[in-house]
Design an enzyme around this catalytic site. Structure first.
Site, mmCIF file in Angstrom:
data_model
loop_
_atom_site.group_PDB
_atom_site.id
_atom_site.type_symbol
_atom_site.label_atom_id
_atom_site.label_comp_id
_atom_site.label_asym_id
_atom_site.label_seq_id
_atom_site.Cartn_x
_atom_site.Cartn_y
_atom_site.Cartn_z
ATOM 1 N N VAL A 136 0.860 -1.191 0.000
ATOM 2 C CA VAL A 136 0.000 0.000 0.000
ATOM 3 C C VAL A 136 0.888 1.230 0.000
ATOM 4 C CG1 VAL A 136 -1.728 1.335 1.261
ATOM 5 C CG2 VAL A 136 -1.814 -1.153 1.305
ATOM 6 N N LYS A 209 -5.986 -1.864 -2.158
ATOM 7 C CA LYS A 209 -5.198 -1.135 -1.152
ATOM 8 C C LYS A 209 -6.101 -0.656 -0.006
ATOM 9 C CE LYS A 209 -1.821 0.276 -4.615
ATOM 10 N NZ LYS A 209 -1.552 1.280 -5.660
ATOM 11 N N GLY A 307 7.392 3.247 -7.888
ATOM 12 C CA GLY A 307 8.783 3.396 -8.308
ATOM 13 C C GLY A 307 9.632 2.373 -7.584
HETATM 14 N N1 LIG Z 1 6.657 -1.061 -9.446
HETATM 15 C C1 LIG Z 1 6.155 -0.387 -8.437
HETATM 16 O O1 LIG Z 1 6.296 0.832 -8.356
HETATM 17 C C2 LIG Z 1 5.418 -1.106 -7.319
HETATM 18 C C3 LIG Z 1 4.974 -0.354 -6.206
HETATM 19 C C4 LIG Z 1 4.322 -1.015 -5.159
HETATM 20 C C5 LIG Z 1 4.110 -2.379 -5.253
HETATM 21 N N2 LIG Z 1 4.516 -3.063 -6.377
HETATM 22 C C6 LIG Z 1 4.266 -4.499 -6.398
HETATM 23 O O2 LIG Z 1 5.502 -5.186 -6.411
HETATM 24 C C7 LIG Z 1 5.382 -6.399 -7.125
HETATM 25 C C8 LIG Z 1 6.429 -6.433 -8.234
HETATM 26 O O3 LIG Z 1 6.211 -5.320 -9.086
HETATM 27 P P1 LIG Z 1 7.255 -4.909 -10.222
HETATM 28 O O4 LIG Z 1 6.851 -3.567 -10.675
HETATM 29 O O5 LIG Z 1 8.640 -5.143 -9.771
HETATM 30 O O6 LIG Z 1 6.859 -5.973 -11.359
HETATM 31 P P2 LIG Z 1 7.751 -6.476 -12.580
HETATM 32 O O7 LIG Z 1 8.728 -5.438 -12.981
HETATM 33 O O8 LIG Z 1 6.798 -6.995 -13.596
HETATM 34 O O9 LIG Z 1 8.576 -7.699 -11.956
HETATM 35 C C9 LIG Z 1 8.048 -8.982 -11.761
HETATM 36 C C10 LIG Z 1 9.189 -9.963 -11.945
HETATM 37 O O10 LIG Z 1 8.698 -11.262 -11.630
HETATM 38 C C11 LIG Z 1 9.004 -12.138 -12.699
HETATM 39 N N3 LIG Z 1 7.951 -13.119 -12.855
HETATM 40 C C12 LIG Z 1 6.642 -12.903 -13.095
HETATM 41 N N4 LIG Z 1 5.968 -14.064 -13.160
HETATM 42 C C13 LIG Z 1 6.878 -15.044 -12.957
HETATM 43 C C14 LIG Z 1 6.798 -16.458 -12.926
HETATM 44 N N5 LIG Z 1 5.641 -17.091 -13.103
HETATM 45 N N6 LIG Z 1 7.928 -17.151 -12.687
HETATM 46 C C15 LIG Z 1 9.096 -16.526 -12.509
HETATM 47 N N7 LIG Z 1 9.249 -15.181 -12.519
HETATM 48 C C16 LIG Z 1 8.141 -14.451 -12.743
HETATM 49 C C17 LIG Z 1 9.058 -11.264 -13.940
HETATM 50 O O11 LIG Z 1 9.864 -11.888 -14.941
HETATM 51 P P3 LIG Z 1 9.714 -11.502 -16.488
HETATM 52 O O12 LIG Z 1 10.681 -10.400 -16.715
HETATM 53 O O13 LIG Z 1 10.072 -12.759 -17.187
HETATM 54 O O14 LIG Z 1 8.283 -11.107 -16.735
HETATM 55 C C18 LIG Z 1 9.712 -9.992 -13.389
HETATM 56 O O15 LIG Z 1 11.111 -10.058 -13.392
HETATM 57 C C19 LIG Z 1 3.937 -6.440 -7.631
HETATM 58 O O16 LIG Z 1 3.145 -7.154 -6.726
HETATM 59 C C20 LIG Z 1 3.537 -4.979 -7.635
HETATM 60 O O17 LIG Z 1 2.143 -4.792 -7.506
HETATM 61 C C21 LIG Z 1 5.172 -2.465 -7.393
#
Ligand SMILES: NC(=O)c1ccc[n+]([C@@H]2O[C@H](COP(=O)([O-])OP(=O)(O)OC[C@H]3O[C@@H](n4cnc5c(N)ncnc54)[C@H](OP(=O)(O)O)[C@@H]3O)[C@@H](O)[C@H]2O)c1
Length: 439
Positions: A136, A209, A307
């Site tokens: 969140v 959230k 971010g």
């Molecule tokens: N980004 C933000 O600002 C932010 C903020 C708050 C919370 N979050 C939360 O943090 C979490 C991660 O977000 P993110 O932005 O880092 O996402 P992301 O960039 O899409 O990263 C996810 C990673 O997990 C891997 N992955 C996905 N499915 C997989 C599977 N089945 N087996 C193995 N690896 C797998 C992906 O690999 P591939 O490259 O092969 O797809 C990627 O490297 C999410 O729950 C999101 O809601 C993110």
């Protein structure tokens, strides 16, 4: 330096950490863990599918890269960071980690909002911890602040801007005078919105959230699916012009509150917010959460809601807090997530903004006034800006505090009148109030 390290590290050693999911947040967590700033935590494994393409040269050779989840959950790992996102397979992996005695930190709001109760129970049964500060408001440590910093109050409402995509789109519509579709396209090009933006703009991300915020802050378990969510898609530029006339702008607001009769309101959707308030000033990926307690009044939390780096700070802070409390149970870790869900209503009680688009003729205001009067709704002001075409003339009425459902009933009647060009739009205006108690 040596002495500090030994004092901070129970059993004299660092906790060994596996990162599961090396995407935006996973990389940023690794950056911090590889920086020497947190000697209490030692990164030992990085898991991702197709891991070869993920390798980076700044991770030391002592870290094992793997695409086997079994290796990431090996016995020599103490703490698991889940940063894959989504419900499956993340859910199964988190359960396996907990069942094998590892505490877990996640940033996954969908997982916590939908499965948090059973995961917290499992963590309790296994004598482990599950922490989810980053789920969140990204880098804003709001859950910890509500749980610990405001534990001495009884919080009765939480109101927030918790979706960066909506804040970006609405602030671009406001400041660059863009249409919704153009602001969305711009957000997508800039990487602030997904190719399919529905979760963000239609409210389910903010609802997830809000369900976590109300569990932790209000100690009210509310299912995300029960939270009424309204889309920001119907907002038009003209609504910003009228909002401005009222000293307001428009933002997506997530709101949950306990009413005087004990019932609960929880809703997500566009609302008018005062221009000179914190909510009115939020742009881009900033998040703002304001809570109200019966003793302490209002407290607000503002910061980066998304971010890689800000979110990673929240993740690493969770890891450190588990490390410090090593094997010591935090009694109020997430109690309300474990209880049965509360019934909620999305019927917000507030002053309302209603925008009509009419074919101009005489008697329109009188007709609107008489329908509102029939439903016991009082008009506060009527506004009509010049220079719109007579066959598509937008005008606005603001209503004194009333409930959403009353407004919608009246608007359903008004929508049948022959001068109505498109369905009227109603938006609640902050500050939201408490529903009138039945006489
Ligand atoms: N980004 C933000 O600002 C932010 C903020 C708050 C919370 N979050 C939360 O943090 C979490 C991660 O977000 P993110 O932005 O880092 O996402 P992301 O960039 O899409 O990263 C996810 C990673 O997990 C891997 N992955 C996905 N499915 C997989 C599977 N089945 N087996 C193995 N690896 C797998 C992906 O690999 P591939 O490259 O092969 O797809 C990627 O490297 C999410 O729950 C999101 O809601 C993110």
């Amino acid at each position: 330096v040596e002495i500090d390290m030994v004092i901070n590290v129970p059993n004299g050693r660092a906790s060994r950490v596996a990162i599961v999911g090396f995407g935006t947040v996973g990389r940023s967590v690794a950056r911090i863990l590889c920086s020497n700033e947190v000697p209490q935590l030692q990164l030992t494994r990085i898991f991702n599918r197709g891991v070869a393409r993920k390798r980076v040269d700044w991770v030391p050779p002592s870290v094992a890269w793997t695409e086997s989840i079994d290796e990431a959950l090996a016995p020599d790992v103490d703490l698991v960071v889940e940063l894959v996102g989504g419900l499956e397979p993340a859910d199964g992996w988190v359960r396996r980690a907990l069942e094998s005695g590892k505490s877990v930190v996640t940033a996954n709001k969908q997982l916590i909002a939908h499965r948090g109760a059973s995961l917290v129970e499992l963590a309790d049964r296994c004598g482990c911890e599950l922490r989810f500060e980053a789920s969140v408001a990204g880098g804003v440590p709001v859950l910890r602040a509500l749980q610990d910093g405001l534990a001495g109050d009884r919080l009765v409402s939480v109101t927030g801007i918790v979706n960066g995509t909506c804040a970006y789109i609405l602030s671009r519509m406001e400041h660059a005078n863009l249409r919704f579709a153009d602001a969305l396209a711009e957000a997508q090009a800039a990487g602030f919105a997904e190719a399919d933006p529905s979760e963000d703009v239609d409210g389910s991300d903010a609802a997830a959230k809000l369900s976590i915020l109300s569990a932790i802050g209000l100690r009210l378990p509310v299912r995300a699916a029960d939270i009424a969510a309204r889309s920001i898609r119907p907002i038009e530029r003209v609504d910003f012009n009228y909002a401005f006339e009222l000293g307001r702008t428009i933002r997506q607001i997530a709101h949950a509150s306990v009413q005087p009769d004990g019932s609960v309101i929880a809703a997500v959707g566009p609302a008018l917010v005062p221009l000179d308030s914190g909510f009115g000033r939020v742009t881009g990926s900033e998040n703002l959460v304001t809570v109200r307690g019966i003793f302490g009044g209002e407290t607000s939390f503002l910061g980066s809601g998304a971010g890689g780096s800000p979110t990673a700070v929240a993740v690493v802070s969770d890891l450190l807090s588990i490390h410090r409390a090593w094997r010591r149970r935090d009694e109020h870790a997430a109690g309300p997530l474990t209880s049965a869900a509360r019934q909620v209503s999305g019927d917000i009680f507030a002053p309302h903004y209603v925008r009509f688009v009419a074919r101009d003729r005489t008697g329109i205001i009188a007709a609107v006034g008489s329908v509102f009067a029939r439903y016991g709704l009082n008009i506060d002001a009527v506004l009509q800006l010049p220079d719109y075409p007579k066959d598509r003339l937008p005008f606005v009425a603001t209503l004194e505090p009333c409930s959403d459902s009353e407004v919608r009933r009246a608007l359903a009647d008004i929508a049948t009148l022959d001068w109505v060009v498109e369905p009227p739009l109603s938006l609640p205006m902050l500050p939201f109030g408490a529903r009138r108690e039945a006489a």
